[in-house]
Design a protein around this motif. Structure first.
Motif, PDB file in Angstrom:
ATOM      1  N   THR A 186       0.832  -1.205   0.000  1.00 43.93           N
ATOM      2  CA  THR A 186       0.000   0.000   0.000  1.00 43.93           C
ATOM      3  C   THR A 186       0.868   1.257   0.000  1.00 43.93           C
ATOM      4  OG1 THR A 186      -0.104  -0.019   2.425  1.00 43.93           O
ATOM      5  CG2 THR A 186      -1.930  -1.068   1.231  1.00 43.93           C
ATOM      6  N   ILE A 187       0.240   2.368  -0.372  1.00 48.07           N
ATOM      7  CA  ILE A 187       0.888   3.677  -0.351  1.00 48.07           C
ATOM      8  C   ILE A 187       0.204   4.507   0.724  1.00 48.07           C
ATOM      9  CG2 ILE A 187       1.309   5.800  -1.651  1.00 48.07           C
ATOM     10  CD1 ILE A 187       1.396   4.106  -4.200  1.00 48.07           C
ATOM     11  N   ALA A 188       0.996   5.123   1.597  1.00 50.71           N
ATOM     12  CA  ALA A 188       0.431   5.933   2.679  1.00 50.71           C
ATOM     13  C   ALA A 188       1.338   7.137   2.955  1.00 50.71           C
ATOM     14  CB  ALA A 188       0.264   5.084   3.932  1.00 50.71           C
ATOM     15  N   ASP A 189       0.942   7.913   3.962  1.00 55.34           N
ATOM     16  CA  ASP A 189       1.716   9.099   4.398  1.00 55.34           C
ATOM     17  C   ASP A 189       1.983  10.055   3.233  1.00 55.34           C
ATOM     18  OD1 ASP A 189       1.870   7.657   6.809  1.00 55.34           O
ATOM     19  OD2 ASP A 189       3.759   6.734   6.208  1.00 55.34           O
ATOM     20  N   GLN A 190       0.965  10.243   2.400  1.00 61.45           N
ATOM     21  CA  GLN A 190       1.137  11.075   1.205  1.00 61.45           C
ATOM     22  C   GLN A 190       0.990  12.555   1.540  1.00 61.45           C
ATOM     23  OE1 GLN A 190      -0.960   9.471  -2.180  1.00 61.45           O
ATOM     24  NE2 GLN A 190      -1.123  11.488  -3.118  1.00 61.45           N
ATOM     25  N   THR A 191       2.016  13.328   1.194  1.00 62.35           N
ATOM     26  CA  THR A 191       1.986  14.780   1.387  1.00 62.35           C
ATOM     27  C   THR A 191       2.356  15.441   0.068  1.00 62.35           C
ATOM     28  OG1 THR A 191       2.763  14.465   3.657  1.00 62.35           O
ATOM     29  CG2 THR A 191       2.855  16.692   2.774  1.00 62.35           C
ATOM     30  N   CYS A 192       1.439  16.245  -0.469  1.00 59.52           N
ATOM     31  CA  CYS A 192       1.671  16.858  -1.779  1.00 59.52           C
ATOM     32  C   CYS A 192       1.753  18.377  -1.671  1.00 59.52           C
ATOM     33  CB  CYS A 192       0.562  16.480  -2.752  1.00 59.52           C
ATOM     34  SG  CYS A 192       0.475  14.701  -3.075  1.00 59.52           S
ATOM     35  N   LYS A 193       2.561  18.958  -2.547  1.00 58.16           N
ATOM     36  CA  LYS A 193       2.714  20.407  -2.626  1.00 58.16           C
ATOM     37  C   LYS A 193       2.499  20.844  -4.066  1.00 58.16           C
ATOM     38  CE  LYS A 193       6.138  20.567   1.088  1.00 58.16           C
ATOM     39  NZ  LYS A 193       7.545  20.803   1.409  1.00 58.16           N
ATOM     40  N   TYR A 194       1.825  21.967  -4.219  1.00 60.22           N
ATOM     41  CA  TYR A 194       1.536  22.486  -5.550  1.00 60.22           C
ATOM     42  C   TYR A 194       2.072  23.914  -5.662  1.00 60.22           C
ATOM     43  CZ  TYR A 194      -1.738  18.641  -5.005  1.00 60.22           C
ATOM     44  OH  TYR A 194      -2.276  17.406  -4.742  1.00 60.22           O
ATOM     45  N   LYS A 195       2.714  24.171  -6.783  1.00 57.47           N
ATOM     46  CA  LYS A 195       3.297  25.499  -6.991  1.00 57.47           C
ATOM     47  C   LYS A 195       3.066  25.915  -8.440  1.00 57.47           C
ATOM     48  CE  LYS A 195       7.676  28.019  -6.650  1.00 57.47           C
ATOM     49  NZ  LYS A 195       9.117  27.895  -6.478  1.00 57.47           N
ATOM     50  N   THR A 196       2.645  27.161  -8.634  1.00 56.63           N
ATOM     51  CA  THR A 196       2.443  27.660  -9.983  1.00 56.63           C
ATOM     52  C   THR A 196       3.087  29.025 -10.149  1.00 56.63           C
ATOM     53  OG1 THR A 196       0.289  28.499  -9.298  1.00 56.63           O
ATOM     54  CG2 THR A 196       0.303  26.404 -10.462  1.00 56.63           C
ATOM     55  N   GLN A 197       3.557  29.290 -11.351  1.00 58.03           N
ATOM     56  CA  GLN A 197       4.185  30.580 -11.663  1.00 58.03           C
ATOM     57  C   GLN A 197       3.626  31.090 -12.980  1.00 58.03           C
ATOM     58  OE1 GLN A 197       8.228  28.958 -11.573  1.00 58.03           O
ATOM     59  NE2 GLN A 197       8.731  30.539 -10.097  1.00 58.03           N
ATOM     60  N   LEU A 198       3.447  32.402 -13.054  1.00 63.61           N
ATOM     61  CA  LEU A 198       2.937  33.014 -14.279  1.00 63.61           C
ATOM     62  C   LEU A 198       3.835  34.167 -14.684  1.00 63.61           C
ATOM     63  CD1 LEU A 198       0.446  32.593 -16.133  1.00 63.61           C
ATOM     64  CD2 LEU A 198      -0.632  34.434 -14.853  1.00 63.61           C
TER      65      LEU A 198
END
Length: 198
Positions: A186-198
């Motif tokens: 299984t996959i666990a402890d998921q932490t995601c970050k999102y970044k955008t630039q214009l």
């Protein structure tokens, strides 16, 4: 003579009135275009989201004599790319990366594409861990023995949004840290970050 002066004066007034009206119309059009450019058609950043991650293939075994691990791992990643703009977003060829302890261990190409206005496009990538890149990593043995493998993935899309004849460069980056639990796959402890630039 007075009639000529009066006619000349009327023509002049009409000309001035026409010029004034034309200038007012041009100013009004410029103001409307500016308002649209700053509100409705304002360039917005596309966003990449990790929707789901699952293990497609996992095989881990130990070579105790050589103190090595044989590891085959493929992860299916479901992504969605949201284009909040009122026009299409076109991005160039990119790559999704898989990292182990800061070391690149897998990569897969993401082909160039275009996302329509206000569309959210689903995308699936399969990240395969290239075990030969980890042959010299002593931490792998202890991590697999403990039953938990900490990994991270990253994808970066670079493209353009064309609004009212102007091109805006947009970059969207998404990264996720997660753990693979080998015993129950299984996959666990998921932490995601999102970044955008214009």
């Amino acid at each position: 003579m007075d009639v000529e002066k009066a006619n000349h004066s009327r023509k002049r007034n009409r000309t001035c009135c026409c010029i004034g009206t034309t200038i007012c119309i041009i100013i009004a059009i410029v103001i409307v275009v500016l308002i649209l450019a700053l509100t409705v058609f304002k360039a917005k950043r596309p966003v990449i989201s990790y929707d789901n991650m699952s293990i497609k293939e996992l095989d881990a075994s130990f070579d105790i004599t050589k103190f090595k691990v044989h590891l085959n791992l493929t992860i299916d990643v479901d992504l969605s790319i949201k284009n909040p703009n009122k026009v299409g977003f076109k991005f160039s060829n990119s790559t999704a990366f898989l990292n182990y302890r800061g070391q690149l261990v897998g990569e897969v190409p993401v082909p160039a594409d275009e996302i329509s206005a206000s569309e959210t496009k689903a995308m699936n990538v399969s990240l395969t861990l290239l075990a030969d890149r980890l042959l010299s990593d002593s931490d792998l043995y202890s991590d697999v023995k403990s039953g938990v493998l900490a990994l991270s993935s990253k994808i970066r899309l670079s493209g353009k949004v064309k609004i009212l004849g102007l091109k805006f460069h947009a970059v969207s980056t998404s990264s996720c840290d997660f753990s693979i639990y080998i015993s129950n796959r299984t996959i666990a402890d998921q932490t995601c970050k999102y970044k955008t630039q214009l």
